[in-house]
Structures are given as C-alpha cells and as structure tokens.
Design an enzyme around this catalytic site. Structure first.
Site, PDB file in Angstrom:
ATOM      1  N   GLY A   8      44.400  27.864  16.996  1.00  0.00           N
ATOM      2  CA  GLY A   8      44.740  29.099  18.011  1.00  0.00           C
ATOM      3  C   GLY A   8      43.788  29.462  19.132  1.00  0.00           C
ATOM      4  O   GLY A   8      42.882  28.515  19.079  1.00  0.00           O
ATOM      5  N   ASN A   9      44.239  30.042  19.988  1.00  0.00           N
ATOM      6  CA  ASN A   9      43.172  30.180  21.060  1.00  0.00           C
ATOM      7  C   ASN A   9      41.936  30.884  20.998  1.00  0.00           C
ATOM      8  O   ASN A   9      40.989  31.077  21.752  1.00  0.00           O
ATOM      9  CB  ASN A   9      43.976  30.933  22.272  1.00  0.00           C
ATOM     10  CG  ASN A   9      45.089  30.108  22.829  1.00  0.00           C
ATOM     11  OD1 ASN A   9      44.681  29.190  23.662  1.00  0.00           O
ATOM     12  ND2 ASN A   9      46.248  30.251  22.319  1.00  0.00           N
ATOM     13  N   THR A  13      42.114  27.620  12.090  1.00  0.00           N
ATOM     14  CA  THR A  13      42.291  28.080  10.627  1.00  0.00           C
ATOM     15  C   THR A  13      42.663  26.823   9.827  1.00  0.00           C
ATOM     16  O   THR A  13      43.602  26.226  10.306  1.00  0.00           O
ATOM     17  CB  THR A  13      43.020  29.137  10.362  1.00  0.00           C
ATOM     18  OG1 THR A  13      42.760  30.269  11.195  1.00  0.00           O
ATOM     19  CG2 THR A  13      43.274  29.799   8.944  1.00  0.00           C
ATOM     20  N   ALA A 114      53.875  26.285  18.474  1.00  0.00           N
ATOM     21  CA  ALA A 114      53.835  25.685  17.138  1.00  0.00           C
ATOM     22  C   ALA A 114      53.523  26.683  16.117  1.00  0.00           C
ATOM     23  O   ALA A 114      54.071  26.592  15.027  1.00  0.00           O
ATOM     24  CB  ALA A 114      52.771  24.244  16.931  1.00  0.00           C
ATOM     25  N   ASP A 115      52.633  27.668  16.261  1.00  0.00           N
ATOM     26  CA  ASP A 115      52.159  28.484  15.331  1.00  0.00           C
ATOM     27  C   ASP A 115      53.255  29.603  14.973  1.00  0.00           C
ATOM     28  O   ASP A 115      53.422  30.037  13.758  1.00  0.00           O
ATOM     29  CB  ASP A 115      50.786  29.200  15.801  1.00  0.00           C
ATOM     30  CG  ASP A 115      50.964  29.941  17.231  1.00  0.00           C
ATOM     31  OD1 ASP A 115      51.966  29.570  17.762  1.00  0.00           O
ATOM     32  OD2 ASP A 115      50.119  30.842  17.464  1.00  0.00           O
ATOM     33  N   THR A 190      33.085  57.828  26.681  1.00  0.00           N
ATOM     34  CA  THR A 190      34.041  56.623  27.329  1.00  0.00           C
ATOM     35  C   THR A 190      34.318  55.850  26.112  1.00  0.00           C
ATOM     36  O   THR A 190      35.530  55.275  26.114  1.00  0.00           O
ATOM     37  CB  THR A 190      32.757  56.041  28.325  1.00  0.00           C
ATOM     38  OG1 THR A 190      32.418  56.762  29.085  1.00  0.00           O
ATOM     39  CG2 THR A 190      33.740  54.624  28.893  1.00  0.00           C
TER      40      THR A 190
HETATM   41  N1  LIG Z   1      38.539  38.227   9.577  1.00  0.00           N
HETATM   42  C1  LIG Z   1      38.659  38.834  10.666  1.00  0.00           C
HETATM   43  N2  LIG Z   1      38.528  40.167  10.846  1.00  0.00           N
HETATM   44  C2  LIG Z   1      38.720  40.761  12.105  1.00  0.00           C
HETATM   45  N3  LIG Z   1      39.230  40.349  13.202  1.00  0.00           N
HETATM   46  C3  LIG Z   1      39.525  39.098  13.254  1.00  0.00           C
HETATM   47  C4  LIG Z   1      39.224  38.417  11.823  1.00  0.00           C
HETATM   48  N4  LIG Z   1      39.541  37.097  12.376  1.00  0.00           N
HETATM   49  C5  LIG Z   1      39.969  37.008  13.697  1.00  0.00           C
HETATM   50  N5  LIG Z   1      39.632  38.201  14.002  1.00  0.00           N
HETATM   51  C6  LIG Z   1      40.229  38.656  15.428  1.00  0.00           C
HETATM   52  O1  LIG Z   1      41.543  38.256  15.588  1.00  0.00           O
HETATM   53  C7  LIG Z   1      41.918  37.651  16.590  1.00  0.00           C
HETATM   54  C8  LIG Z   1      42.092  36.273  16.267  1.00  0.00           C
HETATM   55  O2  LIG Z   1      42.863  36.210  15.338  1.00  0.00           O
HETATM   56  P1  LIG Z   1      43.335  34.502  14.817  1.00  0.00           P
HETATM   57  O3  LIG Z   1      44.778  34.927  14.016  1.00  0.00           O
HETATM   58  O4  LIG Z   1      42.370  33.970  14.155  1.00  0.00           O
HETATM   59  O5  LIG Z   1      43.933  34.216  16.384  1.00  0.00           O
HETATM   60  P2  LIG Z   1      44.357  32.750  16.825  1.00  0.00           P
HETATM   61  O6  LIG Z   1      45.270  32.322  15.827  1.00  0.00           O
HETATM   62  O7  LIG Z   1      44.993  33.375  18.161  1.00  0.00           O
HETATM   63  O8  LIG Z   1      43.275  32.028  17.175  1.00  0.00           O
HETATM   64  C9  LIG Z   1      40.678  37.811  17.440  1.00  0.00           C
HETATM   65  O9  LIG Z   1      40.667  38.961  18.205  1.00  0.00           O
HETATM   66  C10 LIG Z   1      39.584  37.851  16.414  1.00  0.00           C
HETATM   67  O10 LIG Z   1      38.369  38.422  16.941  1.00  0.00           O
HETATM   68  C1  LIG Z   2      51.931  32.975  21.837  1.00  0.00           C
HETATM   69  C2  LIG Z   2      50.717  32.133  21.556  1.00  0.00           C
HETATM   70  C3  LIG Z   2      49.633  32.122  22.834  1.00  0.00           C
HETATM   71  C4  LIG Z   2      50.007  32.779  20.511  1.00  0.00           C
HETATM   72  O1  LIG Z   2      48.900  31.916  20.288  1.00  0.00           O
HETATM   73  P1  LIG Z   2      47.588  32.424  19.531  1.00  0.00           P
HETATM   74  O2  LIG Z   2      47.317  33.848  19.910  1.00  0.00           O
HETATM   75  O3  LIG Z   2      47.701  32.159  18.120  1.00  0.00           O
HETATM   76  O4  LIG Z   2      46.368  31.632  20.062  1.00  0.00           O
HETATM   77  C5  LIG Z   2      51.125  30.588  21.466  1.00  0.00           C
HETATM   78  O5  LIG Z   2      52.188  30.505  20.487  1.00  0.00           O
HETATM   79  C6  LIG Z   2      51.740  30.004  22.671  1.00  0.00           C
HETATM   80  O6  LIG Z   2      50.787  29.526  23.405  1.00  0.00           O
HETATM   81  N1  LIG Z   2      53.097  29.729  22.815  1.00  0.00           N
HETATM   82  C7  LIG Z   2      53.542  28.925  23.839  1.00  0.00           C
HETATM   83  C8  LIG Z   2      54.569  29.807  24.448  1.00  0.00           C
HETATM   84  C9  LIG Z   2      55.860  30.431  23.845  1.00  0.00           C
HETATM   85  O7  LIG Z   2      55.660  30.254  22.694  1.00  0.00           O
HETATM   86  O8  LIG Z   2      56.954  30.743  24.315  1.00  0.00           O
HETATM   87  K   LIG Z   3      47.963  32.719  15.615  1.00  0.00           K
END
Ligand SMILES: Nc1ncnc2c1ncn2[C@@H]1O[C@H](COP(=O)(O)OP(=O)(O)O)[C@@H](O)[C@H]1O
Ligand SMILES: CC(C)(COP(=O)(O)O)[C@@H](O)C(=O)NCCC(=O)O
Ligand SMILES: [K+]
Length: 264
Positions: A8-9, A13, A114-115, A190
């Site tokens: 993910g971005n 995982t 893909a996710d 704030t």
């Molecule tokens: N265990 C956690 N507890 C709280 N926040 C989390 C945890 N893991 C990830 N995050 C937060 O969730 C977001 C990313 O989640 P994640 O599903 O891992 O993202 P991605 O799949 O987009 O990489 C980020 O904002 C990160 O700070």
């Molecule tokens: C929407 C997303 C950025 C989510 O990714 P994540 O937040 O998990 O990093 C990812 O699924 C993505 O890049 N999708 C491509 C565009 C689409 O799904 O239409």
């Molecule tokens: K995700």
C-alpha cells in the site's frame, strides 16, 4: 509456505501462510508490517524480511510461493527482483485480469487497484452475498459487490492521515495533530478544533457514503479493513465486521485459483 504481500502507499503488509498439497491454509501463521519506502532497494527489503522471519522463528527457505497486490508500481520491480534473487522464485501479481471469477461491471475493470480487488474477492468468498468493503488505508476505499458476485465499483476518499498532513503542510499555523476522538465536537484550542473536524467530519463522511451506497444497491454486509479501521469501527454502527487481513486473504484466494488453473 506461501507469502502474500499487500503493498500500500503507507505500509507493506506481509502475511505468511502454511501450505498443504498446493492448498494455502486460510489463516496466516504470522503478519508483519513494513513501511512503504519507494527508495528502498530489494536488498534492503530482503534484509528486513529475513530478519522478520528469523525473529519469528520461521525458515525463509521454506517459502515456495509468493503473491503481491501492489498499488505502488514503483516498488513492483524491487519485489520481483527480491523474490528472484533471494528465493529464486517468480512473483505472482494480482491484477484485474487474473483475479479468479470476479466479474467487473463494464468500464471499471482495467484500472482498479489490486488491493481493492483482493479485498472484494475475499469478502465475497467469505459471505457469498452483497458486500461493501471499506478499506481505511492511506486512501479510504469503498468497494461494492452485489449478490451475484459482480463488482460494481465504489468510492475513493483521502484517508484521515492525508488530511492531517495536508492541514499542517498547507496552513502555516496549523500543527500536526494525532487523529483521535476528542471529548466534544466544539473544540476550544486549535488542536481540539482540528481533532473535532478530522474525527467527526470523517465519521460523517463515511456514514454519508454508506447511506448513499445503500440507496444504489442492496447491502447485506459492510466490512472494514485497513490500518485505521480500528479507530473508527466503534463510531459507525453500520459497520458490523472488521477483518484486518482481508486484503491478504484475497491475495491468497486469487493466487490459489490461478495456481489450480495452472496459471502460476
Ligand atoms: N496499527 C495501526 N494503528 C493505527 N493506525 C494505523 C495502524 N497501521 C496503520 N495505521 C494508519 O493507517 C493508515 C495506513 O493504513 P494501511 O492500511 O497500512 O495503509 P495502506 O494499505 O494504504 O498502506 C495510515 O494513516 C497509518 O498511519
Ligand atoms: C485507491 C488506492 C490508492 C488505495 O490504496 P492504499 O490507500 O491502500 O494505498 C489504490 O487502490 C489505487 O491506487 N487504486 C488505483 C485506482 C483505482 O482503484 O481506481
Ligand atoms: K489498503
């Protein structure tokens, strides 16, 4: 053993699964999270991965199959090289073309992340009915599959962490705040004002999208996943299920279907 990687971005995982005669056992033996760092090399990620295996007491040499759902294309070659160099294996990439029997509504197939595909495949394989998957990741994604198993699309919203970063980045006098539930929606300081706006504003956003989706499709299950799911789960009564490893489950299911069809 089988290794599923959800790139993910924000985080990568990684789920390690046992295998028995070409079948991957449903529950991961172990799940790790690595930060998504686009500049990281295959050797650096390999070191991280090997260390994680070592400290968890697993033998990396026992991993025979790898599958990735990546939404960070710039890291795809890094992980392809890692798997080849350190394991001598070929990588399986989840994409809209090889995701089993998932049926896409016409125009949304080619570009869906893909996710999102992995999450919806997993949800439908568990519930076999109309589902909405909400992945609280870097972006928050809403993905809808109807009772016939047709993926009809969804919505993409900036995740809360992006909003926090942007407020601080774009507005000179606003600090970085932690995303957490404030005592009241009327903030005094704030930070309290920002936390109220971020937290309650975001909850409202999710509730509104759920309500609108429900006007467009019959929804049986609403499933949350992703890093931030735990933070909002108690606030949104419409979400009854939280499956932290939904994406990993979907990667496993898609790889297995492809493997059984001789695709890997
Ligand atoms: N265990 C956690 N507890 C709280 N926040 C989390 C945890 N893991 C990830 N995050 C937060 O969730 C977001 C990313 O989640 P994640 O599903 O891992 O993202 P991605 O799949 O987009 O990489 C980020 O904002 C990160 O700070
Ligand atoms: C929407 C997303 C950025 C989510 O990714 P994540 O937040 O998990 O990093 C990812 O699924 C993505 O890049 N999708 C491509 C565009 C689409 O799904 O239409
Ligand atoms: K995700």
């Amino acid at each position: 053993m089988f290794l599923a990687l959800d790139i993910g971005n924000t985080n990568i995982t990684v789920g390690l699964f046992a295998m028995k005669d070409e079948k991957v056992l449903p529950e991961p033996l172990k799940v790790w999270k690595m930060s998504t760092v686009k500049e990281q090399t295959s050797d650096e990620y390999a070191t991280l991965l090997m260390n994680m295996f070592f400290y968890a007491g697993f033998d990396a040499k026992k991993v025979s199959n790898f599958a990735i759902a990546s939404v960070v294309p710039s890291l795809n070659a890094v992980f392809e090289e890692l798997i080849k160099k350190y394991f001598g294996k070929k990588m399986f990439f989840v994409n809209p073309k090889n995701c089993g029997d998932l049926v896409f509504a016409a125009e949304n197939s080619k570009e869906t992340g893909a996710d999102r595909i992995a999450g919806i495949v997993a949800a439908y394989s568990v519930y076999n009915d109309s589902c909405v998957v909400i992945d609280f990741g870097t972006a928050t994604t809403f993905d809808c599959i109807n009772s016939e198993g047709i993926y009809i699309g969804g919505a993409i919203v900036p995740g809360p962490a992006i909003s926090v970063q942007l407020l601080n980045l774009k507005i000179e006098q606003l600090p970085r705040v932690e995303m957490k539930k404030p005592l009241k929606s009327i903030g005094l300081t704030t930070i309290e004002c920002m936390q109220s706006g971020l937290y309650f504003g975001y909850i409202g956003l999710v509730k509104e999208l759920i309500a609108r989706i429900k006007r467009e499709m019959e929804v049986k299950y609403i499933i949350a996943t992703g890093g931030l799911a735990g933070l909002v789960f108690d606030e949104i009564e419409e979400i009854e299920i939280i499956l932290p490893y939904l994406t990993l489950m979907g990667i496993r299911i898609i790889w297995e279907k492809s493997n059984l069809n001789g695709g890997n």
